[in-house]
Design a protein around this motif. Structure first.
Motif, mmCIF file in Angstrom:
data_model
loop_
_atom_site.group_PDB
_atom_site.id
_atom_site.type_symbol
_atom_site.label_atom_id
_atom_site.label_comp_id
_atom_site.label_asym_id
_atom_site.label_seq_id
_atom_site.Cartn_x
_atom_site.Cartn_y
_atom_site.Cartn_z
ATOM 1 N N GLN A 1 23.597 -31.408 -47.578
ATOM 2 C CA GLN A 1 22.646 -32.422 -48.028
ATOM 3 C C GLN A 1 23.339 -33.773 -47.886
ATOM 4 O O GLN A 1 24.277 -34.066 -48.639
ATOM 5 C CB GLN A 1 22.244 -32.197 -49.487
ATOM 6 N N PRO A 2 22.920 -34.599 -46.923
ATOM 7 C CA PRO A 2 23.561 -35.910 -46.759
ATOM 8 C C PRO A 2 23.446 -36.727 -48.047
ATOM 9 O O PRO A 2 22.467 -36.614 -48.785
ATOM 10 C CB PRO A 2 22.759 -36.566 -45.636
ATOM 11 N N TYR A 3 24.469 -37.521 -48.316
ATOM 12 C CA TYR A 3 24.408 -38.420 -49.460
ATOM 13 C C TYR A 3 23.139 -39.260 -49.345
ATOM 14 O O TYR A 3 22.830 -39.793 -48.286
ATOM 15 C CB TYR A 3 25.616 -39.354 -49.462
ATOM 16 N N ASP A 4 22.417 -39.355 -50.450
ATOM 17 C CA ASP A 4 21.207 -40.168 -50.463
ATOM 18 C C ASP A 4 21.568 -41.601 -50.866
ATOM 19 O O ASP A 4 22.740 -41.916 -51.107
ATOM 20 C CB ASP A 4 20.154 -39.560 -51.393
ATOM 21 N N GLU A 5 20.578 -42.451 -50.947
ATOM 22 C CA GLU A 5 20.824 -43.867 -51.269
ATOM 23 C C GLU A 5 21.543 -44.034 -52.604
ATOM 24 O O GLU A 5 22.427 -44.881 -52.737
ATOM 25 C CB GLU A 5 19.502 -44.639 -51.279
ATOM 26 N N ASP B 1 31.914 -41.948 -40.995
ATOM 27 C CA ASP B 1 31.864 -40.564 -41.447
ATOM 28 C C ASP B 1 30.579 -40.305 -42.218
ATOM 29 O O ASP B 1 30.024 -41.202 -42.844
ATOM 30 C CB ASP B 1 33.051 -40.257 -42.366
ATOM 31 N N GLN B 2 30.139 -39.070 -42.191
ATOM 32 C CA GLN B 2 28.969 -38.629 -42.945
ATOM 33 C C GLN B 2 29.460 -37.921 -44.197
ATOM 34 O O GLN B 2 30.301 -37.024 -44.107
ATOM 35 C CB GLN B 2 28.136 -37.657 -42.101
ATOM 36 N N TYR B 3 28.972 -38.319 -45.359
ATOM 37 C CA TYR B 3 29.305 -37.652 -46.612
ATOM 38 C C TYR B 3 28.124 -36.767 -46.989
ATOM 39 O O TYR B 3 26.984 -37.220 -47.008
ATOM 40 C CB TYR B 3 29.576 -38.667 -47.718
ATOM 41 N N VAL B 4 28.429 -35.491 -47.279
ATOM 42 C CA VAL B 4 27.388 -34.528 -47.632
ATOM 43 C C VAL B 4 27.852 -33.713 -48.833
ATOM 44 O O VAL B 4 29.042 -33.639 -49.129
ATOM 45 C CB VAL B 4 27.054 -33.567 -46.463
ATOM 46 N N THR B 5 26.882 -33.122 -49.501
ATOM 47 C CA THR B 5 27.207 -32.107 -50.499
ATOM 48 C C THR B 5 26.739 -30.774 -49.925
ATOM 49 O O THR B 5 25.751 -30.697 -49.196
ATOM 50 C CB THR B 5 26.522 -32.371 -51.851
ATOM 51 N N ASN B 6 27.496 -29.745 -50.253
ATOM 52 C CA ASN B 6 27.170 -28.402 -49.812
ATOM 53 C C ASN B 6 27.593 -27.465 -50.926
ATOM 54 O O ASN B 6 28.784 -27.268 -51.161
ATOM 55 C CB ASN B 6 27.899 -28.057 -48.507
ATOM 56 N N ARG B 7 26.589 -26.965 -51.649
ATOM 57 C CA ARG B 7 26.850 -26.025 -52.743
ATOM 58 C C ARG B 7 27.911 -26.566 -53.701
ATOM 59 O O ARG B 7 28.983 -26.024 -53.809
ATOM 60 C CB ARG B 7 27.288 -24.670 -52.204
ATOM 61 N N ASP B 8 27.682 -27.608 -54.367
ATOM 62 C CA ASP B 8 28.591 -28.176 -55.377
ATOM 63 C C ASP B 8 29.892 -28.722 -54.803
ATOM 64 O O ASP B 8 30.844 -28.943 -55.546
ATOM 65 C CB ASP B 8 28.930 -27.150 -56.470
ATOM 66 N N ARG B 9 29.995 -28.910 -53.519
ATOM 67 C CA ARG B 9 31.214 -29.443 -52.915
ATOM 68 C C ARG B 9 30.846 -30.645 -52.055
ATOM 69 O O ARG B 9 29.842 -30.637 -51.365
ATOM 70 C CB ARG B 9 31.878 -28.376 -52.045
ATOM 71 N N THR B 10 31.670 -31.672 -52.129
ATOM 72 C CA THR B 10 31.497 -32.824 -51.254
ATOM 73 C C THR B 10 32.335 -32.598 -50.004
ATOM 74 O O THR B 10 33.490 -32.173 -50.089
ATOM 75 C CB THR B 10 31.923 -34.121 -51.956
ATOM 76 N N VAL B 11 31.746 -32.883 -48.857
ATOM 77 C CA VAL B 11 32.416 -32.707 -47.571
ATOM 78 C C VAL B 11 32.269 -33.989 -46.773
ATOM 79 O O VAL B 11 31.197 -34.577 -46.716
ATOM 80 C CB VAL B 11 31.803 -31.525 -46.776
ATOM 81 N N VAL B 12 33.374 -34.416 -46.158
ATOM 82 C CA VAL B 12 33.355 -35.556 -45.253
ATOM 83 C C VAL B 12 33.323 -34.986 -43.837
ATOM 84 O O VAL B 12 34.174 -34.176 -43.470
ATOM 85 C CB VAL B 12 34.606 -36.442 -45.440
ATOM 86 N N ILE B 13 32.325 -35.413 -43.053
ATOM 87 C CA ILE B 13 32.198 -34.976 -41.664
ATOM 88 C C ILE B 13 32.521 -36.170 -40.777
ATOM 89 O O ILE B 13 31.862 -37.199 -40.844
ATOM 90 C CB ILE B 13 30.783 -34.459 -41.343
ATOM 91 N N THR B 14 33.556 -36.022 -39.962
ATOM 92 C CA THR B 14 33.968 -37.115 -39.084
ATOM 93 C C THR B 14 33.052 -37.190 -37.868
ATOM 94 O O THR B 14 32.288 -36.263 -37.592
ATOM 95 C CB THR B 14 35.421 -36.927 -38.613
ATOM 96 N N SER B 15 33.163 -38.278 -37.131
ATOM 97 C CA SER B 15 32.298 -38.470 -35.958
ATOM 98 C C SER B 15 32.532 -37.416 -34.890
ATOM 99 O O SER B 15 31.644 -37.141 -34.092
ATOM 100 C CB SER B 15 32.499 -39.866 -35.368
ATOM 101 N N ASP B 16 33.719 -36.787 -34.882
ATOM 102 C CA ASP B 16 33.968 -35.730 -33.898
ATOM 103 C C ASP B 16 33.686 -34.338 -34.461
ATOM 104 O O ASP B 16 34.040 -33.327 -33.864
ATOM 105 C CB ASP B 16 35.377 -35.822 -33.316
ATOM 106 N N GLY B 17 33.034 -34.275 -35.623
ATOM 107 C CA GLY B 17 32.555 -33.005 -36.163
ATOM 108 C C GLY B 17 33.528 -32.261 -37.062
ATOM 109 O O GLY B 17 33.210 -31.172 -37.520
ATOM 110 N N GLN B 18 34.684 -32.825 -37.362
ATOM 111 C CA GLN B 18 35.598 -32.157 -38.277
ATOM 112 C C GLN B 18 35.062 -32.267 -39.697
ATOM 113 O O GLN B 18 34.472 -33.276 -40.077
ATOM 114 C CB GLN B 18 36.984 -32.781 -38.195
ATOM 115 N N ARG B 19 35.275 -31.225 -40.480
ATOM 116 C CA ARG B 19 34.786 -31.164 -41.851
ATOM 117 C C ARG B 19 35.968 -31.126 -42.809
ATOM 118 O O ARG B 19 36.866 -30.313 -42.643
ATOM 119 C CB ARG B 19 33.929 -29.911 -42.051
ATOM 120 N N PHE B 20 35.932 -32.006 -43.824
ATOM 121 C CA PHE B 20 36.999 -32.076 -44.808
ATOM 122 C C PHE B 20 36.404 -32.045 -46.208
ATOM 123 O O PHE B 20 35.793 -33.018 -46.651
ATOM 124 C CB PHE B 20 37.817 -33.361 -44.634
#
Length: 129
Positions: A34-38, A102-121
């Motif tokens: 779920q991408p970070y909302d406003e 970077d794209q910041y998302v939540t996934n099942r109670d976890r925050t994940v940073v997705i870089t422009s080259d698709g790496q997930r942290f």
């Protein structure tokens, strides 16, 4: 054949992260992302994100940004400024001229940073004192 059956099983029960081209242009986002909302993006100032290698990204109230490398990665801090792009990505411009979004998302109670080259942290969120 067994591998295909297992993959189909995991996809059906939803416990296996499956990239979705519908959710992201580069396929880096997973179905449960779920991408970070406003509201979440507006709350970035004053937050700290600690990566699992103990590196830490800090978002200042005034648009300042810093990333401090973990001791295991040599320590040191990279300084810059950040802004939220129209598409919701968080873009940082470092004082050395380098930049990234970077794209910041939540996934099942976890925050994940997705870089422009698709790496997930995955990161741990904390608020600055």
């Amino acid at each position: 054949m067994k591998h295909l059956m297992l993959l189909a099983f995991f996809v059906l029960i939803g416990s296996f992260p499956v990239p979705s081209d519908v959710l992201a242009q580069d396929g880096a986002m997973w179905v449960d992302d779920q991408p970070y909302d406003e509201e979440a993006l507006a709350a970035l100032p004053g937050q700290s994100f600690v990566f699992y290698d103990d590196g830490e990204a800090l978002f200042g109230d005034d648009g300042a940004y810093s990333y401090t490398y973990s001791a295991a990665n040599g320590g040191g801090t990279a300084w810059g400024s950040y802004r939220v792009a129209q598409d919701g990505r968080v873009c940082v411009t470092f004082v050395n001229g380098m930049s990234r979004c970077d794209q910041y998302v939540t996934n099942r109670d976890r925050t994940v940073v997705i870089t422009s080259d698709g790496q997930r942290f995955p990161v741990r969120l904390s608020h600055l004192p």
